[in-house]
Enzyme design. Structure first.
Site, PDB file in Angstrom:
ATOM      1  N   ASP A 318       0.718  -1.081   0.162  1.00 37.32           N
ATOM      2  CA  ASP A 318       0.010  -0.148  -0.163  1.00 37.32           C
ATOM      3  C   ASP A 318       0.901   1.103   0.204  1.00 37.32           C
ATOM      4  O   ASP A 318       2.265   1.082   0.092  1.00 37.32           O
ATOM      5  CB  ASP A 318      -0.970  -0.063   1.273  1.00 37.32           C
ATOM      6  CG  ASP A 318      -2.344   0.895   0.938  1.00 37.32           C
ATOM      7  OD1 ASP A 318      -2.279   1.651  -0.027  1.00 37.32           O
ATOM      8  OD2 ASP A 318      -3.296   0.856   1.561  1.00 37.32           O
ATOM      9  N   GLU A 520     -10.684   7.471   4.180  1.00 34.80           N
ATOM     10  CA  GLU A 520      -9.521   6.813   5.157  1.00 34.80           C
ATOM     11  C   GLU A 520      -9.560   7.482   6.496  1.00 34.80           C
ATOM     12  O   GLU A 520     -10.707   7.735   6.958  1.00 34.80           O
ATOM     13  CB  GLU A 520      -7.943   6.770   4.513  1.00 34.80           C
ATOM     14  CG  GLU A 520      -7.978   6.067   3.158  1.00 34.80           C
ATOM     15  CD  GLU A 520      -6.648   5.876   2.432  1.00 34.80           C
ATOM     16  OE1 GLU A 520      -5.732   5.454   3.542  1.00 34.80           O
ATOM     17  OE2 GLU A 520      -6.453   6.048   1.498  1.00 34.80           O
TER      18      GLU A 520
HETATM   19  C1  BGC Z   1      -5.397   3.247   0.195  1.00 26.79           C
HETATM   20  C2  BGC Z   1      -5.231   2.114  -0.706  1.00 26.79           C
HETATM   21  C3  BGC Z   1      -5.316   2.708  -2.141  1.00 26.79           C
HETATM   22  C4  BGC Z   1      -4.097   3.552  -2.447  1.00 26.79           C
HETATM   23  C5  BGC Z   1      -3.584   3.730  -3.754  1.00 26.79           C
HETATM   24  C6  BGC Z   1      -3.997   3.928  -0.224  1.00 26.79           C
HETATM   25  O1  BGC Z   1      -3.838   5.177   0.707  1.00 26.79           O
HETATM   26  O2  BGC Z   1      -5.131   2.597   1.502  1.00 26.79           O
HETATM   27  O3  BGC Z   1      -6.661   1.897  -0.584  1.00 26.79           O
HETATM   28  O4  BGC Z   1      -5.396   1.753  -3.082  1.00 26.79           O
HETATM   29  O5  BGC Z   1      -3.870   4.552  -1.403  1.00 26.79           O
HETATM   30  O6  BGC Z   1      -4.400   5.192  -3.982  1.00 26.79           O
END
Ligand code: BGC
Length: 636
Positions: A318, A520
């Site tokens: 990630d 998030e």
């Molecule tokens: C998230 C992921 C995402 C990635 C790319 C991260 O902050 O946890 O779910 O796919 O960013 O954008």
């Protein structure tokens, strides 16, 4: 080795190792292009030709904005991503295709010509792209519980991603949310293993095509990612990292329970042939998932015969997560190295990708990562690229471009909206609305496409429609609840009233309230947060006032809740005539009105337990909740 050199000789050494400095091979010298050979053999042939630098290049993914012209070619980078809201100058299919093809041309001009995968978070439709069809976020799809619909959503999403020339989405998120204070609650289908089992495989199948058929990863199908492995939805409140209260936190349940509750989505995704799996930011019993060899390598990738999940695709890290593995002693390099050794195959160290290549090169030289681990990672990455047909069709075309946001695609989204609605209360049969009724409509969520889409829409945190004078500019094309109600009332000789001065003339009020967009950690409920309609933090301004105004006028109220999770409504529910939960419906908000007017019945069921208060949380499975998991009324 590189660590002990001075800067100049180090750069020279890296330069010498880079693919750019080696002459491109002719097609005749590339036996792996022979499509009559099985993929495993093609991978072996290609791998045998690769230098160490060419291999390590494949193991990194760079953010679009962290690349200079020529970098993809110079370093033979394996993949590029667009993070939330990382858009080309022209956010149109043509703009995206131009971007992808510019980078793909660089990759094809390397010695071996290994194409890049271009990944993006198409998590509720192709949500970064203006004019795309935006589906309800996953929690609404969990309420709808319709596997057939999931496959259609996957197919449409893949088609719209293909319309812009990209070939990889970081979806589905198969998190099993246990505590709705988590900012990513809406990315989960719900709190039960049942929902992941029911919905995951069909969505993957829609995105990638059905394994074993001619559709498989061909035409308008793309590579999918099941995320975030493992246990992201099981994080405990107050264990969050940095400024977060819960996101990226720690999971503490017994191992068997972790696998049984949070692993089912992966079992299903793998069964459907998912090509990639993303490691989670979160930790299990204090070990970050990016450092968790026991779960990444010894379970996820281990053969089924020895009790593993037998995953044959690759594990993507990630966003900048490798460096966060705080329990790993040492500097950034030590943490990155440890992540690869734990089982991550491709790093999403999005702006540090060059550094990661250096770390890998130096680590092979000093023996801290084995050649076999490198080869295993690259073999997995190349296998996905061959499976995806990238070597045959590397360049994006505009053959699907006119299908972005088409009426046919939007009809699938409208159906998803209708199926996701959950009716929690309906006193005195206030619903369905009568065709000829005078209906007062208000509330911050009634007429704003941006708000009803939530986070991960055009940008990471989502956004709002703008109003200047009388002119409204939508965040992205779509319809709203208000527009839907207006259309219904018009067809039935009724009337929609939005002027407060005429409120008393209405026989019923529809008030749409809820949360402002977030994604998030920004969506975590902070310590002491109450999750009521007027709590500070993520609530839309004017929620309570909009309801109070109608109640004060003596007009019965239908509350439509537009939010990424249940909110605490215990104290005011008795004053409301009806309560409808619309989750985050996406671009087709008008579809809500069809169900409010009874053209179709409510069929959604709660995908999470509805708490009485935050003191009840985590409420998953609670029997004393305001509404239990699985609850939902119908009109008839
Ligand atoms: C998230 C992921 C995402 C990635 C790319 C991260 O902050 O946890 O779910 O796919 O960013 O954008």
């Amino acid at each position: 080795m590189l660590g002990s050199m001075n800067r100049c000789s180090r750069l020279l050494a890296i330069a010498f190792l880079m693919p750019f400095f080696l002459e491109p091979l002719s097609a005749l010298e590339k036996p792996w292009l022979d499509t009559s050979k099985p993929v495993a053999e093609r991978v072996t042939l290609l791998l045998a030709q690769m230098t160490l630098a060419e291999k390590t290049g494949q193991m990194v993914q760079a953010e679009r904005g962290a690349l200079q012209p020529g970098d993809v070619r110079t370093y033979g980078i394996g993949s590029v991503l667009s993070g939330g809201g990382s858009l080309p100058a022209s956010n149109t299919p043509a703009g995206w295709i131009e971007l992808v093809n510019r980078l793909q041309t660089e990759s094809l001009n390397t010695r071996l010509g290994v194409p890049i995968l271009y990944g993006i978070d198409a998590v509720h439709g192709h949500n970064n792209v203006y004019g795309a069809t935006i589906f309800p976020h996953n929690l609404g799809l969990g309420a709808a519980r319709d596997p057939e619909l999931m496959e259609q959503i996957g197919r449409v999403t893949a088609l719209e991603v293909a319309a812009t020339g990209l070939n990889w989405t970081f979806a589905p998120c198969v998190a099993v949310v246990q505590d709705i204070r988590w900012g990513r609650t809406y990315e989960s289908y719900g709190e039960s293993r049942e929902l992941q089992t029911l919905l995951t495989a069909r969505l993957v199948q829609g995105l990638q095509g059905a394994q074993g058929t001619v559709d498989w990863l061909s035409g308008a199908h793309i590579v999918a990612t099941a995320k975030h492995f493992l246990g992201d939805g099981g994080v405990l409140y107050e264990t969050g990292e940095g400024s977060t209260t819960i996101d990226r936190g720690n999971v503490e349940i017994p191992l068997e329970q972790l696998k049984a509750l949070h692993g089912q989505g992966y079992v299903e995704a793998i069964r459907a042939g998912v090509q990639t799996i993303m490691a989670s930011f979160s930790s299990y019993q204090g070990v970050h998932m990016h450092a968790n060899k026991a779960l990444l390598t010894d379970w996820l990738k281990a053969p089924v015969a020895s009790g593993g999940l037998g995953f044959g695709g690759f594990v993507i890290g990630d966003w900048d997560a490798m460096g966060l593995t705080s329990e790993v002693k040492g500097d950034y390099a030590a943490k990155v190295l440890n992540s690869f050794n734990a089982g991550v195959d491709m790093a999403m160290e999005q702006s540090n990708w060059r550094k990661v290549i250096e770390i890998l090169l130096a680590s092979v030289k000093n023996g801290s990562i084995g050649q076999a681990r490198i080869d295993d990672a690259v073999r997995r990455i190349l296998t996905v690229k061959f499976n995806a047909g990238l070597f045959e069709h590397p360049m994006a075309t505009n053959q699907y471009s006119d299908q972005l946001g088409s009426a046919v695609n939007r009809a699938v989204a409208a159906r998803a909206v209708k199926e996701s609605l959950v009716l929690l209360k309906n006193d005195k049969k206030l619903l369905p609305l009568k065709p000829g009724a005078k209906v007062f409509v208000a509330g911050p969520m009634a007429d704003n496409v941006g708000r009803q889409c939530g986070g991960w829409t055009l940008s990471w945190q989502g956004g709002f429609d703008r109003k200047v004078g009388k002119k409204v500019t939508r965040l992205t094309p779509g319809t709203t609840l208000l527009e839907g109600l207006q259309a219904q009332a018009k067809a039935g000789d009724g009337e929609i009233i939005t002027d407060v001065a005429r409120l008393a003339q209405a026989s019923v009020a529809v008030i749409a309230v809820g949360e402002t967009p977030y994604a998030e950690m920004q969506g975590d409920i902070q310590l002491g947060g109450k999750m009521t309609l007027d709590s500070p933090g993520r609530m839309s301004a004017g929620n309570r006032e909009a309801i109070a105004q109608a109640l004060d006028a003596g007009v019965p109220v239908v509350v439509v809740l537009v939010s990424g999770r249940p909110l605490v409504v215990t104290d005011e529910l008795s004053k409301w005539g009806a309560l409808v939960v619309a989750w985050l419906p996406g671009s087709e908000g008008a579809a809500i009105a069809e169900v409010l007017y009874g053209q179709e019945d409510f069929r959604g069921k709660l995908p999470v337990t509805w708490p009485r208060s935050v003191e009840d949380l985590p409420a998953a499975g609670s029997k004393t909740a305001l509404f239990p998991y699985g609850f939902g009324l119908s009109l008839r």
